[in-house]
Design an enzyme around this catalytic site. Structure first.
Site, PDB file in Angstrom:
ATOM      1  N   VAL A 101      36.354  15.424  24.274  1.00 49.77           N
ATOM      2  CA  VAL A 101      37.793  15.525  24.530  1.00 49.77           C
ATOM      3  C   VAL A 101      38.621  14.743  23.513  1.00 49.77           C
ATOM      4  O   VAL A 101      39.842  14.661  23.641  1.00 49.77           O
ATOM      5  CB  VAL A 101      38.158  15.032  25.948  1.00 49.77           C
ATOM      6  CG1 VAL A 101      37.480  15.896  26.997  1.00 49.77           C
ATOM      7  CG2 VAL A 101      37.799  13.563  26.126  1.00 49.77           C
ATOM      8  N   GLU A 102      37.981  14.157  22.533  1.00 48.63           N
ATOM      9  CA  GLU A 102      38.735  13.402  21.525  1.00 48.63           C
ATOM     10  C   GLU A 102      38.629  14.120  20.172  1.00 48.63           C
ATOM     11  O   GLU A 102      39.379  15.039  19.901  1.00 48.63           O
ATOM     12  CB  GLU A 102      38.247  11.948  21.491  1.00 48.63           C
ATOM     13  CG  GLU A 102      38.494  11.265  22.853  1.00 48.63           C
ATOM     14  CD  GLU A 102      38.131   9.801  22.883  1.00 48.63           C
ATOM     15  OE1 GLU A 102      38.683   9.018  22.099  1.00 48.63           O
ATOM     16  OE2 GLU A 102      37.273   9.418  23.707  1.00 48.63           O
TER      17      GLU A 102
END
Lengths: 347, 347
Positions: free
Chosen positions: B129-130
């Site tokens: 998610v980064e």
């Protein structure tokens, strides 16, 4: 001028021809200062404000995209990908041109629909696939929540109503006018340093003159004359000659300036892009479909000059084009103004 | 130390108590230089390489997110939103802590799962998610396509095999060690400038001592002792006392360090965050659920000290906390190394 006109006549507009007659030098040195409109003079405080805005992701609807996201000043002024990625992972339709030396282009955007850097800066902030802000008013309302911007707009533009969308664009354009890459090997060569260019690059320089590339890639930005009246652009039809590349790279899918004017004569007309730092700004053309510079050179020779280059010629031209990579000045990072004790982006 | 221990005893671990006994100053001045591990000394060339990597979006899978996207060095070292936006518009689970002065934290991440800045830097690049890179090998393979990185890794770390994921993390951590904000009003006050703090801020300073905030927010970073043995963190249970805020701000939804250790004793334990620049780094807490500093002060008093503050007390404490905003040093932008004549990001 004979060689020049041979290639320019079939495709250029009257405006361009008129100007070409006063543009006698095929290769120009890059000026150290970019021209600015009378109503938007460059000042240090305005440059600083524009730099902050250029790097501020809060100018996009979800706070993830700044001007710099796609026109990276820390790199070559672009994002080195076919088309850019905007908010919510949306894709643009055309490749991001470099912001470096954009101040020397006749008009802005691939289709020349902006007459100035100021006009250009107004576009991406509101474009759905770029920064996605819903309206000019929404941009102003957001910036008004950031005290450091309010005070700077007042100081730079004067008066309490100075935080306007027009002034946002003026500040950004002013910062962009400082983005100049002088002292490329070609510039040093033109100034008399005969060791600045390799033998191959010198052969390439002669070749681009002989072939006629400089019919369009002339002037200080190698993108046509920079001294046109405001709003008048230097355009070229691309591709001019049909070839196998049209299909391979989808070169005719986009009608170019026709989308702006609706005039048949503008189908596949494009503002001539700069050759400065071209070796650093792959991929190439309006759709970013050509990933390497040597292939871009082959495509241009075939599509614009109806010429198939030998590999050695491509290599020499690429050597010359590498000589147009300039010096990127050191820039201090802006300090983006804060929202003390509070949160602007709620999610 | 009596006031300190009153609030520390119920919740702190043995390690912390042992160290507290040698941390006699409640308020410390920020050091000018951050400590570095013996095997990763700070050098100018390594700082420069780390700065480039920190700002390089090409370290993310789709080339849109850099370390700086969420930990903005041009701002306050964070993104001032509840949780960050990663590649493909994905959301993280916890609020991005500021990178400024992170070198003075005992351990990294909200749950302390990284013992050092080097360990920390390895995480987000590979987090789905980064920055979303699929593997360490993929990161190295991508950087190997950028000639300017290959030569710099060789120069900085030595040898042809020096472009490794470990060294990527070492370089980024080294740049982060330079991100220090000295000379806050509180620092100047502590150095003897008695006009540095307002009367309200001085009242606030006494209040945080009296209330016991400094039981945890002590040391040079106001985040607990910075001189713990490597890997040993300074944690605190949050919330300690149940209150209406638990539900209002979802304070107990995340079990904190328990996710790392699986030990019941670590449920809702968090590494104590810094108070430096806290006025600039809204929103607050691990989930970024509290948008203003005055509300964060109320929540902390209630949840950690079982105290309901008067408005005037909140105001004084906020005045003190504003005094912990430091000077952000001017930093020259990095030049991100190019991929001459070719395209790294294909779409």
């Amino acid at each position: 001028m004979k060689v020049l006109l041979k290639f320019v006549l079939p495709v250029c507009s009257g405006i361009v021809l008129a100007v070409l007659s006063v543009t006698v030098s095929a290769f120009d040195v890059l000026p150290e200062v970019a021209p600015a409109p009378v109503d938007n003079p460059v000042t240090p405080a305005k440059v600083e404000l524009g730099k902050q805005l250029f790097f501020d992701q809060r100018l996009s609807v979800n706070g993830t995209v700044s001007c710099n996201s796609c026109h990276s000043v820390m790199a070559n002024g672009t994002d080195n990908r076919p088309v850019s990625v905007g908010v919510f992972d949306k894709r643009g339709g055309r490749s991001a041109p470099t912001v470096w030396n954009a101040a020397f282009l006749s008009v802005q955007f691939w289709d020349g629909r902006a007459a100035s850097l100021e006009d250009q800066a107004r576009g991406p902030i509101l474009a759905d696939v770029e920064m996605g802000m819903p309206s000019e008013a929404a941009v102003v309302a957001r910036l008004q929540q950031i005290p450091g911007y309010v005070t700077q707009f007042e100081a730079v533009f004067g008066g309490k109503d100075s935080l306007t969308y027009d002034n946002v664009a003026r500040a950004i354009a002013t910062f962009e006018r400082t983005l100049i890459t002088p002292d490329s090997a070609v510039d040093r060569h033109l100034k008399g340093d005969k060791s600045a260019l390799s033998t191959a690059a010198k052969r390439g320089m002669k070749l681009v003159e002989k072939l006629g590339c400089i019919a369009c890639h002339t002037g200080p930005n190698y993108a046509g004359p920079a001294n046109l009246p405001v709003g008048q652009g230097f355009y070229q039809k691309f591709p001019t000659y049909p070839s196998e590349y049209d299909k391979q790279y989808g070169l005719k899918a986009d009608p170019g300036r026709y989308e702006v004017t609706g005039n048949d004569v503008d189908k596949h007309m494009w503002r001539v892009p700069t050759l400065r730092n071209v070796a650093l700004t792959a991929p190439y053309f309006h759709n970013g479909s050509v990933p390497t510079l040597d292939e871009a050179v082959r495509v241009m020779a075939r599509a614009q000059l109806n010429t198939v280059l030998k590999d050695a010629e491509v290599s020499d031209i690429v050597a010359f084009l590498n000589g147009l990579s300039g010096e990127f000045p050191a820039i201090t990072m802006p300090r983006l103004p804060e929202t003390p004790n509070s949160t602007l982006l709620k999610k």
